[in-house]
Design a protein around this motif. Structure first.
Motif, PDB file in Angstrom:
ATOM      1  N   UNK A 191      12.922  10.681  -2.449  1.00 17.92           N
ATOM      2  CA  UNK A 191      13.506  10.765  -3.791  1.00 17.92           C
ATOM      3  C   UNK A 191      14.965  11.206  -3.808  1.00 17.92           C
ATOM      4  N   UNK A 192      15.577  11.379  -2.655  1.00 18.61           N
ATOM      5  CA  UNK A 192      16.947  11.923  -2.601  1.00 18.61           C
ATOM      6  C   UNK A 192      17.931  11.145  -3.470  1.00 18.61           C
ATOM      7  N   UNK A 193      17.888   9.829  -3.400  1.00 22.38           N
ATOM      8  CA  UNK A 193      18.846   9.020  -4.166  1.00 22.38           C
ATOM      9  C   UNK A 193      18.609   9.152  -5.672  1.00 22.38           C
ATOM     10  N   UNK A 194      17.359   9.179  -6.092  1.00 23.34           N
ATOM     11  CA  UNK A 194      17.071   9.386  -7.515  1.00 23.34           C
ATOM     12  C   UNK A 194      17.594  10.743  -7.975  1.00 23.34           C
ATOM     13  N   UNK A 195      17.331  11.775  -7.197  1.00 18.08           N
ATOM     14  CA  UNK A 195      17.768  13.132  -7.547  1.00 18.08           C
ATOM     15  C   UNK A 195      19.294  13.203  -7.591  1.00 18.08           C
ATOM     16  N   UNK A 196      19.963  12.605  -6.600  1.00 16.66           N
ATOM     17  CA  UNK A 196      21.430  12.677  -6.552  1.00 16.66           C
ATOM     18  C   UNK A 196      22.076  11.984  -7.748  1.00 16.66           C
ATOM     19  N   UNK A 197      21.388  11.019  -8.348  1.00 19.78           N
ATOM     20  CA  UNK A 197      21.919  10.312  -9.522  1.00 19.78           C
ATOM     21  C   UNK A 197      21.419  10.894 -10.839  1.00 19.78           C
ATOM     22  N   UNK A 203       0.842  -1.191   0.000  1.00 16.50           N
ATOM     23  CA  UNK A 203       0.000   0.000   0.000  1.00 16.50           C
ATOM     24  C   UNK A 203       0.879   1.244   0.000  1.00 16.50           C
ATOM     25  N   UNK A 204       0.286   2.353  -0.350  1.00 15.97           N
ATOM     26  CA  UNK A 204       1.004   3.626  -0.374  1.00 15.97           C
ATOM     27  C   UNK A 204       1.579   3.939   1.011  1.00 15.97           C
ATOM     28  N   UNK A 205       0.846   3.620   2.056  1.00 19.92           N
ATOM     29  CA  UNK A 205       1.285   3.913   3.421  1.00 19.92           C
ATOM     30  C   UNK A 205       2.546   3.157   3.820  1.00 19.92           C
ATOM     31  N   UNK A 206       2.878   2.085   3.128  1.00 26.64           N
ATOM     32  CA  UNK A 206       4.083   1.309   3.420  1.00 26.64           C
ATOM     33  C   UNK A 206       5.328   1.850   2.722  1.00 26.64           C
ATOM     34  N   UNK A 207       5.168   2.768   1.782  1.00 29.38           N
ATOM     35  CA  UNK A 207       6.301   3.270   1.009  1.00 29.38           C
ATOM     36  C   UNK A 207       7.234   4.132   1.858  1.00 29.38           C
ATOM     37  N   UNK A 208       8.508   4.112   1.494  1.00 27.22           N
ATOM     38  CA  UNK A 208       9.512   4.941   2.145  1.00 27.22           C
ATOM     39  C   UNK A 208      10.696   5.141   1.222  1.00 27.22           C
ATOM     40  N   UNK A 209      11.702   5.834   1.709  1.00 25.90           N
ATOM     41  CA  UNK A 209      12.881   6.144   0.897  1.00 25.90           C
ATOM     42  C   UNK A 209      13.557   4.887   0.355  1.00 25.90           C
ATOM     43  N   UNK A 210      13.594   3.823   1.138  1.00 26.12           N
ATOM     44  CA  UNK A 210      14.247   2.595   0.689  1.00 26.12           C
ATOM     45  C   UNK A 210      13.646   2.021  -0.574  1.00 26.12           C
ATOM     46  N   UNK A 211      12.344   2.176  -0.753  1.00 28.65           N
ATOM     47  CA  UNK A 211      11.696   1.680  -1.973  1.00 28.65           C
ATOM     48  C   UNK A 211      12.198   2.431  -3.202  1.00 28.65           C
ATOM     49  N   UNK A 212      12.418   3.726  -3.069  1.00 31.35           N
ATOM     50  CA  UNK A 212      12.878   4.522  -4.202  1.00 31.35           C
ATOM     51  C   UNK A 212      14.394   4.409  -4.377  1.00 31.35           C
ATOM     52  N   UNK A 213      15.134   4.156  -3.285  1.00 25.79           N
ATOM     53  CA  UNK A 213      16.570   3.875  -3.397  1.00 25.79           C
ATOM     54  C   UNK A 213      16.789   2.622  -4.243  1.00 25.79           C
ATOM     55  N   UNK A 214      15.921   1.631  -4.057  1.00 24.84           N
ATOM     56  CA  UNK A 214      15.999   0.392  -4.836  1.00 24.84           C
ATOM     57  C   UNK A 214      15.880   0.689  -6.332  1.00 24.84           C
ATOM     58  N   UNK A 215      15.009   1.612  -6.694  1.00 20.00           N
ATOM     59  CA  UNK A 215      14.838   1.995  -8.097  1.00 20.00           C
ATOM     60  C   UNK A 215      16.082   2.697  -8.629  1.00 20.00           C
ATOM     61  N   UNK A 216      16.693   3.543  -7.815  1.00 16.84           N
ATOM     62  CA  UNK A 216      17.902   4.267  -8.229  1.00 16.84           C
ATOM     63  C   UNK A 216      19.044   3.301  -8.518  1.00 16.84           C
ATOM     64  N   UNK A 217      19.146   2.230  -7.748  1.00 18.67           N
ATOM     65  CA  UNK A 217      20.229   1.259  -7.956  1.00 18.67           C
ATOM     66  C   UNK A 217      20.142   0.562  -9.311  1.00 18.67           C
ATOM     67  N   UNK A 218      18.966   0.569  -9.924  1.00 21.39           N
ATOM     68  CA  UNK A 218      18.813  -0.035 -11.251  1.00 21.39           C
ATOM     69  C   UNK A 218      19.357   0.864 -12.358  1.00 21.39           C
ATOM     70  N   UNK A 219      19.644   2.106 -12.057  1.00 20.10           N
ATOM     71  CA  UNK A 219      20.257   3.087 -12.954  1.00 20.10           C
ATOM     72  C   UNK A 219      19.511   3.294 -14.276  1.00 20.10           C
ATOM     73  N   UNK A 220      18.206   3.510 -14.225  1.00 18.16           N
ATOM     74  CA  UNK A 220      17.488   3.827 -15.468  1.00 18.16           C
ATOM     75  C   UNK A 220      17.654   5.311 -15.812  1.00 18.16           C
ATOM     76  N   UNK A 221      17.231   5.675 -17.009  1.00 20.29           N
ATOM     77  CA  UNK A 221      17.153   7.101 -17.362  1.00 20.29           C
ATOM     78  C   UNK A 221      16.002   7.758 -16.614  1.00 20.29           C
TER      79      UNK A 221
END
Length: 125
Positions: A83-89, A47-65
């Motif tokens: 979104x910090x990790x996505x933004x930093x990359x 659910x949306x309520x379970x989301x956190x920074x770690x979920x989006x960090x996982x996406x950043x590690x995949x290195x998409x455009x």
């Protein structure tokens, strides 16, 4: 809803409905990350309520455009702190409802873009 392209050379989302997506013949009924380079990863959030920074960090590690976040049956934006990790990359993020995210992913993947879609698949009550 069935999403049927003429022909796909990349992993495509071929169907979508409340609480599920289909990739080829496989019906997926849990939140999932799908990528144009063949990624298909269970995304550990129900659910949306379970989301956190770690979920989006996982996406950043995949290195998409670009990352497309399908937030369920309505648009719910991620908190900026997530979104910090996505933004930093330098990785772009677009948020939309899950149906629109599926369609957009298919278009970008077919264009040859390195795209990842993170689909929040909440089960209907």
């Amino acid at each position: 809803m069935k999403l049927q392209p003429d022909r796909f050379d990349v992993q495509a989302i071929t169907g979508q409905g409340p609480g599920w997506v289909q990739v080829g013949p496989e019906r997926i009924e849990h939140s999932v990350i799908i990528g144009s380079r063949g990624e298909r990863i269970a995304w550990n959030c129900a659910s949306y309520d379970e989301l956190g920074a770690g979920h989006f960090d996982e996406l950043a590690r995949l290195q998409p455009e670009v990352v497309i976040f399908g937030s369920g049956d309505r648009i719910r934006f991620p908190r900026p702190a997530w979104l910090r990790e996505l933004v930093s990359r330098g990785i772009g993020l677009e948020t939309m409802d899950t149906a629109a995210a599926c369609r957009t992913y298919n278009i970008l993947a077919q264009e040859g873009r390195q795209v990842v879609v993170a689909l929040l698949l909440e089960q209907p009550r």
